[in-house]
Design a protein around this motif. Structure first.
Motif, PDB file in Angstrom:
ATOM      1  N   LYS A 228      64.078 -50.616  -1.171  1.00 28.61           N
ATOM      2  CA  LYS A 228      63.304 -50.784   0.056  1.00 28.61           C
ATOM      3  C   LYS A 228      64.195 -51.335   1.165  1.00 28.61           C
ATOM      4  O   LYS A 228      64.139 -50.882   2.306  1.00 28.61           O
ATOM      5  N   LYS A 229      65.046 -52.285   0.840  1.00 28.59           N
ATOM      6  CA  LYS A 229      65.950 -52.864   1.839  1.00 28.59           C
ATOM      7  C   LYS A 229      66.998 -51.856   2.276  1.00 28.59           C
ATOM      8  O   LYS A 229      67.357 -51.779   3.448  1.00 28.59           O
ATOM      9  N   LYS A 230      67.521 -51.070   1.337  1.00 29.67           N
ATOM     10  CA  LYS A 230      68.609 -50.154   1.642  1.00 29.67           C
ATOM     11  C   LYS A 230      68.124 -48.907   2.381  1.00 29.67           C
ATOM     12  O   LYS A 230      68.728 -48.478   3.362  1.00 29.67           O
ATOM     13  N   PHE A 231      67.025 -48.300   1.922  1.00 28.09           N
ATOM     14  CA  PHE A 231      66.575 -47.036   2.481  1.00 28.09           C
ATOM     15  C   PHE A 231      65.247 -47.126   3.224  1.00 28.09           C
ATOM     16  O   PHE A 231      64.777 -46.141   3.764  1.00 28.09           O
ATOM     17  N   GLY A 232      64.631 -48.260   3.220  1.00 19.20           N
ATOM     18  CA  GLY A 232      63.362 -48.411   3.913  1.00 19.20           C
ATOM     19  C   GLY A 232      62.173 -47.921   3.122  1.00 19.20           C
ATOM     20  O   GLY A 232      61.073 -47.865   3.630  1.00 19.20           O
TER      21      GLY A 232
END
Length: 103
Positions: A92-96
């Motif tokens: 979630k943090k890396k790719f949203g």
């Protein structure tokens, strides 16, 4: 009310003393209800000493082993769920998004 746990030896002693003293006197002497006494007597007459053996709080070896295996499996499952949750948060943090199919 707290219940007394009687051993096999004590039960046999109570049953044998009832022949000498009588049922009512024996029950008073040992503080046993007549219902309990007659229950013991019935079990003793039908099954012998095996009927009077203590059967509470005993788990078989297989039951204990299954409990231990279940405990380990629950721990493994919870560890795996935590690991997956961490991976979702990183995605979630890396790719949203936490859905790997949307990447």
């Amino acid at each position: 009310m707290k219940y007394k746990k009687w051993t096999l030896k004590q039960k046999l002693e109570i049953l044998s003393s009832s022949e000498e003293l009588g049922i009512v006197e024996t029950c008073r002497k040992y503080s046993v209800s007549t219902g309990t006494f007659y229950s013991w007597k019935k079990k003793f007459e039908s099954q012998g000493e095996a009927g009077l053996k203590v059967t509470y709080e005993t788990k078989s070896k297989a039951h204990k082993q299954a409990d231990e295996e279940n405990r380990l499996l629950r721990k493994l499952l919870s560890d795996k769920e935590i690991e997956l949750e961490v991976q979702r948060e990183l995605l979630k943090k890396k790719f949203g998004t936490s859905d790997p199919r949307k990447i």
